[in-house]
Design an enzyme around this catalytic site. Structure first.
Site, PDB file in Angstrom:
ATOM      1  N   GLU A  60       0.854  -1.193   0.000  1.00  0.00           N
ATOM      2  CA  GLU A  60       0.000   0.000   0.000  1.00  0.00           C
ATOM      3  C   GLU A  60       0.881   1.229   0.000  1.00  0.00           C
ATOM      4  O   GLU A  60       2.085   1.154   0.271  1.00  0.00           O
ATOM      5  CB  GLU A  60      -0.945   0.006   1.221  1.00  0.00           C
TER       6      GLU A  60
ATOM      7  N   HIS B   5      -9.443  10.018   2.803  1.00  0.00           N
ATOM      8  CA  HIS B   5      -9.040   8.941   1.899  1.00  0.00           C
ATOM      9  C   HIS B   5      -9.198   9.443   0.473  1.00  0.00           C
ATOM     10  O   HIS B   5     -10.219  10.038   0.128  1.00  0.00           O
ATOM     11  CB  HIS B   5      -9.897   7.692   2.122  1.00  0.00           C
TER      12      HIS B   5
ATOM     13  N   ARG C 214      -0.809   9.262   1.480  1.00  0.00           N
ATOM     14  CA  ARG C 214      -2.252   9.444   1.286  1.00  0.00           C
ATOM     15  C   ARG C 214      -2.659  10.915   1.216  1.00  0.00           C
ATOM     16  O   ARG C 214      -3.509  11.296   0.428  1.00  0.00           O
ATOM     17  CB  ARG C 214      -2.962   8.745   2.452  1.00  0.00           C
TER      18      ARG C 214
ATOM     19  N   HIS D  76     -11.928  10.067   6.460  1.00  0.00           N
ATOM     20  CA  HIS D  76     -11.707   8.624   6.635  1.00  0.00           C
ATOM     21  C   HIS D  76     -11.298   8.243   8.059  1.00  0.00           C
ATOM     22  O   HIS D  76     -11.782   7.251   8.600  1.00  0.00           O
ATOM     23  CB  HIS D  76     -10.619   8.203   5.645  1.00  0.00           C
TER      24      HIS D  76
ATOM     25  N   ARG E  57      -1.468   9.168   9.299  1.00  0.00           N
ATOM     26  CA  ARG E  57      -1.356   7.736   9.568  1.00  0.00           C
ATOM     27  C   ARG E  57      -0.918   6.964   8.324  1.00  0.00           C
ATOM     28  O   ARG E  57      -1.442   7.180   7.225  1.00  0.00           O
ATOM     29  CB  ARG E  57      -2.707   7.200  10.037  1.00  0.00           C
TER      30      ARG E  57
END
Ligand code: SIN
Length: 519
Positions: free
Chosen positions: A114, A230, A276, A337, A372
Site C-alpha cells: 500500500e 481517503h 495518502r 476517513h 497515519r
C-alpha cells in the site's frame, strides 16, 4: 438505576473493543462490552486494505517503523511507533490463534503493498474483506466465550463515582431508563468521527461521541486537527462514499482525470503510491482544475481474475452500478476517513482521567503523527488494546505526560432556541466539510468555529442534569476539530492550510485541548 460493575466496562465493538474484551476474559477479568448500535456495526467491518505487520523475510520492524515515522511528518511519538511495529507480529499471531482466516500463498500469509510502505506488508483476509473477517471472528469468539455484551446501549456521560472510581451513565437507544454503572475501569473504544463530515468513508455511527463525552468529563484530547481524508471513495451522486482501497493502487491501478490522463506523476515522484495526504490533495487540485467532482481509478491493466479474487467486495459493489473494473474506470473522490487524534493516552492507554482508558481510533497515543500510514489502524487497536488489558491487571498511577501546548476551550452559552437532532447533525456535516475539509484557511475555520459553537449552544441541554444527545456530541467534537485546525498555523501531514502552506519547526508539537473550568 445504579449498578456496581466488577470487571472493566468496554465501550465500542470494533477491533479494539472486541479484542480488549477477549483478552480481558482470557486473563481472568470479567468484561462487559456495550455498543450503541449492533455488535457487528463499526468502522472495523468496512476496513478493506488490511493490517500492517513486518512478517515477510524481506521486511523488518525497523523498516515498518521507518515508514510509520516518515508518514507522520515529524510528529510520530517514537516510543509509541516502536511499540506498534515491534508488537505487531505477536498481535497478528493472536488473530491467527482466534481463527482470523488471513489469505495465504503457498501456505504462508500473503502480504500486499500500500501507499508509503517500502515493503509488501499488508495482511488481508477474504481479499478486500479484512475488517469484516476480523470483526466476525472476534465477535463470534466473544459470544462463544460468554462475554456479556449489550447492544443499543449508549454511553451518555462519564463522571466520578461515589467511591472515587469512575461512573458511566448508559441508556438504551430507545430512550430507555438511565443506568449508572460504577466501577474502577472504563475502556473507551468508541472509534472515530468520519461521519461528522458530509463526505465520509465511515459508517453513520462514526460520530466521535466518545471524544465529546470524555472531553466533557475533563479528559485531555490531542491532535484533533489531523483528520485523514481517503483519496478514493466511490463517486456517484446519491450513492454512498464506498471505500475503494488503496491496495488496488498497490496492485497497479492508476488514477486518471476526465480526459483519461494520468496526473499524479505531476504531483509526486511516487505517483499512485505517494502518501495518502499527497494523493488526496492532488486529486482535489485536479478536480478543481478540470471543473469535475471526481476522477477515476483505472484498474483495467490488472488481470480480471486477479482483480476479482483480490477485491471481491469492491467488484460486487461496483456490479450494483453496472461497472466492471476490469473494463470500466471507477469514478472516485476523496472523503473523510480517519481521526488521527482523540483522547490523549500514555503507552498503556491511560487517559488523563483516573479510571478511564482508551484505545483504537478514539485514542491519541501520537503513534500516527500528522498522517497515519495505511493499514496501521487495525493494528493500533490490537497493540494498544493488549497494553490496556495488561495494565488493567496491574493498574498503577501515571497517565499522559505534560502536554506540549494546550488550548483551553470554554463551553459556549446555551441558546434559548433549541434545534432538532437531524437539523443539527446535517448542519455539522456541512460546516465541517466546507470549512474544515481537505484544504483549510483561517476565514473558513473561524466561521466554522462560530457556527459549531452556535449549534452546540442549541443542542446541549439547558438543564445540566439532563444527558446531552448525539447532536450535542457531534457539534462539540466538530467544534474541537475546527478549533485545533484554526490554531495550527502551518501545514503538516493531513492538516493543510492554504494560508500557511508550509510546515513550521515551532509547530513540531502536539496540540492538546482541555475543557476550561468555569467558576
Ligand atoms: C484502504 O484500504 O485504503 C484503507 C486502509 C486504511 O485506512 O488503513
Amino acid at each position: 438505576m445504579t449498578s456496581p460493575h466488577a470487571g472493566p466496562l468496554i465501550v465500542g465493538s470494533g477491533i479494539a473493543g472486541l479484542y480488549v474484551a477477549l483478552r480481558c476474559r482470557e486473563l481472568g477479568l470479567r468484561p462487559t462490552l456495550v455498543t450503541k448500535s449492533r455488535l457487528e456495526e463499526s468502522n472495523t467491518r468496512y476496513a478493506q486494505g488490511g493490517i500492517a505487520a513486518a512478517i515477510s523475510p524481506d521486511d523488518s520492524v525497523q523498516l515498518h517503523l521507518a515508514d510509520t515515522n516518515r508518514a507522520g511528518y515529524g510528529l510520530v511519538d517514537r516510543s509509541a511507533a516502536k511499540i506498534l511495529t515491534s508488537e505487531a507480529p505477536a498481535r497478528i499471531a493472536d488473530l491467527v490463534r482466534y481463527g482470523v482466516p488471513f489469505d495465504t500463498v503457498e501456505g504462508r500469509i500473503a502480504v500486499g503493498r500500500e501507499a508509503a510502505h517500502s515493503r509488501a506488508r499488508i495482511l488481508h483476509a477474504g481479499g478486500d474483506a479484512t475488517g469484516l473477517s476480523i470483526e466476525e471472528t472476534l465477535r463470534r469468539r466473544a459470544l462463544a466465550e460468554g462475554i456479556e455484551t449489550r447492544e443499543r446501549t449508549v454511553l451518555r456521560r462519564l463522571g466520578r463515582g461515589r467511591d472515587g472510581g469512575i461512573e458511566a451513565t448508559l441508556t438504551r437507544d430507545d430512550g430507555g431508563e438511565r443506568e449508572e454503572v460504577e466501577g474502577r475501569f472504563v475502556v473507551l473504544a468508541t472509534g472515530g468521527a468520519g461521519s461528522l463530515f458530509r463526505h465520509s468513508s465511515n459508517p453513520s455511527i462514526a460520530t466521535g461521541d466518545g471524544v465529546a463525552i470524555a472531553f466533557r468529563a475533563g479528559a485531555r484530547l490531542s491532535d484533533m486537527e489531523f483528520i485523514q481524508f481517503h483519496p478514493t471513495t466511490f463517486f456517484r451522486p446519491g450513492a454512498p462514499r464506498f471505500l475503494i482501497t488503496e491496495a488496488i493502487r498497490g496492485e497497479g491501478a492508476l488514477v486518471v482525470n476526465e480526459e483519461g490522463e494520468r496526473f499524479l506523476p505531476r504531483y509526486h515522484p511516487d505517483a499512485e503510491l505517494a502518501p495518502r495526504d499527497v494523493v488526496t490533495r492532488a486529486i482535489r487540485a485536479e478536480m478543481v482544475r478540470t471543473h469535475s467532482d471526481h476522477v477515476y481509478l483505472d484498474a483495467t491493466r490488472i488481470p480480471r481474475d486477479q482483480l476479482y479474487t483480490r477485491f471481491p467486495t469492491i467488484c460486487r459493489f461496483l456490479s450494483g452500478y453496472a461497472l466492471d473494473p476490469s473494463r470500466d474506470r471507477i469514478p472516485v473522490t476523496p472523503a473523510a476517513h480517519y481521526m488521527i487524534g482523540g483522547v490523549t493516552t500514555d503507552l498503556e492507554g491511560r487517559t488523563s482521567l483516573p479510571g478511564l482508558w482508551a484505545c483504537g481510533e478514539v485514542a491519541s497515543t501520537g503513534v500516527h503523527g500528522a498522517n497515519r500510514l495505511a493499514s496501521n489502524s487495525l493494528l493500533e487497536g490490537l497493540v494498544f488494546g493488549e497494553r490496556v488489558v495488561r495494565h488493567l491487571l496491574h493498574p498503577g498511577g501515571g497517565g499522559p505526560g505534560p502536554p506540549d501546548r494546550v488550548l483551553r476551550v470554554r463551553d459556549p452559552p446555551r441558546s434559548s432556541r433549541s434545534a432538532n437532532e437531524r437539523e443539527a447533525a446535517d448542519a455539522v456535516r456541512r460546516i465541517l466539510w466546507d470549512g474544515v475539509g481537505i484544504v483549510r484557511e483561517s476565514r473558513g475555520l473561524r466561521a466554522a468555529v462560530v457556527a459549531l459553537d452556535q449549534w452546540r449552544g442549541r443542542t446541549e441541554p439547558r438543564d445540566r442534569s439532563a444527558l446531552p444527545g448525539p447532536a450535542a456530541n457531534a457539534s462539540l467534537t466538530a467544534g474541537l476539530i475546527a478549533r485545533a485546525a484554526l490554531a495550527r498555523e502551518e501545514s503538516r501531514g493531513a492538516h493543510y492550510r492554504s494560508d500557511f502552506p508550509h510546515s513550521v519547526p515551532a509547530w513540531r508539537l502536539h496540540l492538546s485541548l482541555e475543557r476550561a473550568t468555569t467558576r
